[in-house]
Design a protein around this motif. Structure first.
Motif, PDB file in Angstrom:
ATOM      1  N   PHE A   2       0.826  -1.201   0.000  1.00  0.00           N
ATOM      2  CA  PHE A   2       0.000   0.000   0.000  1.00  0.00           C
ATOM      3  C   PHE A   2       0.864   1.256   0.000  1.00  0.00           C
ATOM      4  CE2 PHE A   2      -2.341   3.369   2.208  1.00  0.00           C
ATOM      5  CZ  PHE A   2      -3.454   3.448   1.396  1.00  0.00           C
ATOM      6  N   ASN A   3       0.473   2.234  -0.801  1.00  0.00           N
ATOM      7  CA  ASN A   3       1.202   3.495  -0.893  1.00  0.00           C
ATOM      8  C   ASN A   3       0.292   4.611  -0.391  1.00  0.00           C
ATOM      9  OD1 ASN A   3       2.265   5.991  -1.834  1.00  0.00           O
ATOM     10  ND2 ASN A   3       3.401   4.913  -3.425  1.00  0.00           N
ATOM     11  N   PHE A   4       0.505   5.024   0.859  1.00  0.00           N
ATOM     12  CA  PHE A   4      -0.334   6.053   1.463  1.00  0.00           C
ATOM     13  C   PHE A   4      -0.314   7.344   0.652  1.00  0.00           C
ATOM     14  CE2 PHE A   4      -0.697   9.843   4.146  1.00  0.00           C
ATOM     15  CZ  PHE A   4      -1.988   9.674   4.617  1.00  0.00           C
ATOM     16  N   GLY A   5       0.858   7.767   0.213  1.00  0.00           N
ATOM     17  CA  GLY A   5       0.986   9.013  -0.532  1.00  0.00           C
ATOM     18  C   GLY A   5       0.166   9.007  -1.809  1.00  0.00           C
ATOM     19  N   HIS A   6       0.233   7.922  -2.541  1.00  0.00           N
ATOM     20  CA  HIS A   6      -0.548   7.804  -3.780  1.00  0.00           C
ATOM     21  C   HIS A   6      -2.041   7.814  -3.465  1.00  0.00           C
ATOM     22  CE1 HIS A   6      -1.599   6.641  -7.848  1.00  0.00           C
ATOM     23  NE2 HIS A   6      -2.347   5.693  -7.337  1.00  0.00           N
ATOM     24  N   HIS A   7      -2.411   7.120  -2.412  1.00  0.00           N
ATOM     25  CA  HIS A   7      -3.817   7.045  -1.996  1.00  0.00           C
ATOM     26  C   HIS A   7      -4.327   8.440  -1.599  1.00  0.00           C
ATOM     27  CE1 HIS A   7      -7.347   4.859  -0.723  1.00  0.00           C
ATOM     28  NE2 HIS A   7      -7.240   5.280   0.514  1.00  0.00           N
ATOM     29  N   ALA A  28      -2.814  21.781   8.093  1.00  0.00           N
ATOM     30  CA  ALA A  28      -1.447  21.293   7.888  1.00  0.00           C
ATOM     31  C   ALA A  28      -0.745  22.278   6.964  1.00  0.00           C
ATOM     32  CB  ALA A  28      -1.465  19.906   7.261  1.00  0.00           C
ATOM     33  N   SER A  29       0.537  22.103   6.799  1.00  0.00           N
ATOM     34  CA  SER A  29       1.253  22.957   5.860  1.00  0.00           C
ATOM     35  C   SER A  29       1.219  22.313   4.470  1.00  0.00           C
ATOM     36  CB  SER A  29       2.704  23.156   6.300  1.00  0.00           C
ATOM     37  OG  SER A  29       3.420  21.939   6.188  1.00  0.00           O
ATOM     38  N   GLU A  30       1.359  23.155   3.460  1.00  0.00           N
ATOM     39  CA  GLU A  30       1.394  22.634   2.089  1.00  0.00           C
ATOM     40  C   GLU A  30       2.579  21.686   1.914  1.00  0.00           C
ATOM     41  OE1 GLU A  30       1.548  24.248  -2.538  1.00  0.00           O
ATOM     42  OE2 GLU A  30       1.521  25.693  -0.895  1.00  0.00           O
ATOM     43  N   SER A  31       3.711  22.025   2.514  1.00  0.00           N
ATOM     44  CA  SER A  31       4.888  21.159   2.385  1.00  0.00           C
ATOM     45  C   SER A  31       4.664  19.808   3.067  1.00  0.00           C
ATOM     46  CB  SER A  31       6.142  21.841   2.926  1.00  0.00           C
ATOM     47  OG  SER A  31       6.067  22.021   4.322  1.00  0.00           O
ATOM     48  N   ALA A  32       3.895  19.793   4.145  1.00  0.00           N
ATOM     49  CA  ALA A  32       3.581  18.510   4.791  1.00  0.00           C
ATOM     50  C   ALA A  32       2.769  17.627   3.845  1.00  0.00           C
ATOM     51  CB  ALA A  32       2.835  18.731   6.090  1.00  0.00           C
ATOM     52  N   ILE A  33       1.752  18.214   3.192  1.00  0.00           N
ATOM     53  CA  ILE A  33       0.937  17.447   2.245  1.00  0.00           C
ATOM     54  C   ILE A  33       1.811  16.927   1.113  1.00  0.00           C
ATOM     55  CG2 ILE A  33      -0.998  17.537   0.617  1.00  0.00           C
ATOM     56  CD1 ILE A  33      -1.866  17.689   3.592  1.00  0.00           C
ATOM     57  N   GLN A  34       2.709  17.770   0.608  1.00  0.00           N
ATOM     58  CA  GLN A  34       3.637  17.345  -0.451  1.00  0.00           C
ATOM     59  C   GLN A  34       4.469  16.147   0.010  1.00  0.00           C
ATOM     60  OE1 GLN A  34       5.911  20.910  -1.052  1.00  0.00           O
ATOM     61  NE2 GLN A  34       4.422  21.798  -2.483  1.00  0.00           N
ATOM     62  N   LYS A  35       4.988  16.226   1.221  1.00  0.00           N
ATOM     63  CA  LYS A  35       5.834  15.154   1.744  1.00  0.00           C
ATOM     64  C   LYS A  35       5.038  13.879   1.998  1.00  0.00           C
ATOM     65  CE  LYS A  35       9.253  18.308   3.571  1.00  0.00           C
ATOM     66  NZ  LYS A  35       9.867  18.917   4.744  1.00  0.00           N
ATOM     67  N   TYR A  36       3.782  14.000   2.446  1.00  0.00           N
ATOM     68  CA  TYR A  36       2.938  12.809   2.609  1.00  0.00           C
ATOM     69  C   TYR A  36       2.758  12.126   1.261  1.00  0.00           C
ATOM     70  CZ  TYR A  36       1.425  15.155   6.976  1.00  0.00           C
ATOM     71  OH  TYR A  36       1.369  15.800   8.185  1.00  0.00           O
ATOM     72  N   GLU A  37       2.454  12.925   0.243  1.00  0.00           N
ATOM     73  CA  GLU A  37       2.217  12.356  -1.083  1.00  0.00           C
ATOM     74  C   GLU A  37       3.482  11.757  -1.692  1.00  0.00           C
ATOM     75  OE1 GLU A  37       0.115  15.107  -3.615  1.00  0.00           O
ATOM     76  OE2 GLU A  37      -1.668  15.079  -2.330  1.00  0.00           O
ATOM     77  N   LEU A  38       4.629  12.332  -1.395  1.00  0.00           N
ATOM     78  CA  LEU A  38       5.896  11.794  -1.892  1.00  0.00           C
ATOM     79  C   LEU A  38       6.386  10.598  -1.082  1.00  0.00           C
ATOM     80  CD1 LEU A  38       7.824  15.109  -2.617  1.00  0.00           C
ATOM     81  CD2 LEU A  38       6.969  13.459  -4.301  1.00  0.00           C
ATOM     82  N   ILE A  59     -10.197   5.928   9.164  1.00  0.00           N
ATOM     83  CA  ILE A  59      -8.734   5.922   9.173  1.00  0.00           C
ATOM     84  C   ILE A  59      -8.225   4.632   8.559  1.00  0.00           C
ATOM     85  CG2 ILE A  59      -6.675   5.872  10.647  1.00  0.00           C
ATOM     86  CD1 ILE A  59      -8.074   7.877  12.470  1.00  0.00           C
ATOM     87  N   ASP A  60      -8.907   3.525   8.820  1.00  0.00           N
ATOM     88  CA  ASP A  60      -8.506   2.247   8.212  1.00  0.00           C
ATOM     89  C   ASP A  60      -8.512   2.337   6.687  1.00  0.00           C
ATOM     90  OD1 ASP A  60      -7.959   0.944  10.555  1.00  0.00           O
ATOM     91  OD2 ASP A  60      -9.827  -0.176  10.616  1.00  0.00           O
ATOM     92  N   PHE A  61      -9.521   2.979   6.116  1.00  0.00           N
ATOM     93  CA  PHE A  61      -9.558   3.162   4.663  1.00  0.00           C
ATOM     94  C   PHE A  61      -8.402   4.058   4.230  1.00  0.00           C
ATOM     95  CE2 PHE A  61     -10.702   5.613   0.912  1.00  0.00           C
ATOM     96  CZ  PHE A  61     -10.951   4.588  -0.002  1.00  0.00           C
ATOM     97  N   LEU A  62      -8.197   5.125   4.955  1.00  0.00           N
ATOM     98  CA  LEU A  62      -7.164   6.092   4.610  1.00  0.00           C
ATOM     99  C   LEU A  62      -5.775   5.459   4.568  1.00  0.00           C
ATOM    100  CD1 LEU A  62      -6.867   9.128   3.984  1.00  0.00           C
ATOM    101  CD2 LEU A  62      -6.497   9.489   6.416  1.00  0.00           C
ATOM    102  N   VAL A  63      -5.515   4.529   5.479  1.00  0.00           N
ATOM    103  CA  VAL A  63      -4.186   3.911   5.531  1.00  0.00           C
ATOM    104  C   VAL A  63      -4.121   2.538   4.857  1.00  0.00           C
ATOM    105  CG1 VAL A  63      -3.522   5.197   7.597  1.00  0.00           C
ATOM    106  CG2 VAL A  63      -4.521   2.914   7.837  1.00  0.00           C
ATOM    107  N   GLY A  64      -5.185   2.171   4.152  1.00  0.00           N
ATOM    108  CA  GLY A  64      -5.152   0.959   3.349  1.00  0.00           C
ATOM    109  C   GLY A  64      -5.435  -0.343   4.068  1.00  0.00           C
TER     110      GLY A  64
END
Length: 73
Positions: A2-7, A28-38, A59-64
């Motif tokens: 599972f790839n949380f960032g892609h999800h 959250a900060s924009e950079s935090a969202i960027q880092k989560y996605e990366l 949360i279970d759905f969110l984290v796969g």
């Protein structure tokens, strides 16, 4: 695996949001969202709750951990 960032990115794009817009909506900060996605940073527990609440998913759905969007009540 599972790839949380892609999800997260997929959920964000489904709502036609920029990273900045999502960041504002979940305090959250924009950079935090960027880092989560990366995949270079993981969200805190509080941020996971905010993201799940914002996207109206569990949360279970969110984290796969499940394909179900929400928990049966």
């Amino acid at each position: 695996m599972f790839n949380f960032g892609h999800h997260l990115k997929t959920l964000r794009l489904e709502k036609n949001l920029t990273q900045k817009q999502l960041a504002v909506n979940v305090s959250a900060s924009e950079s935090a969202i960027q880092k989560y996605e990366l995949g270079t940073r993981k969200p805190t527990y509080d941020t996971l709750i905010a993201l799940a609440d914002y996207f109206n998913v569990s949360i279970d759905f969110l984290v796969g951990r499940t394909d179900k969007l929400s928990i049966n009540k």
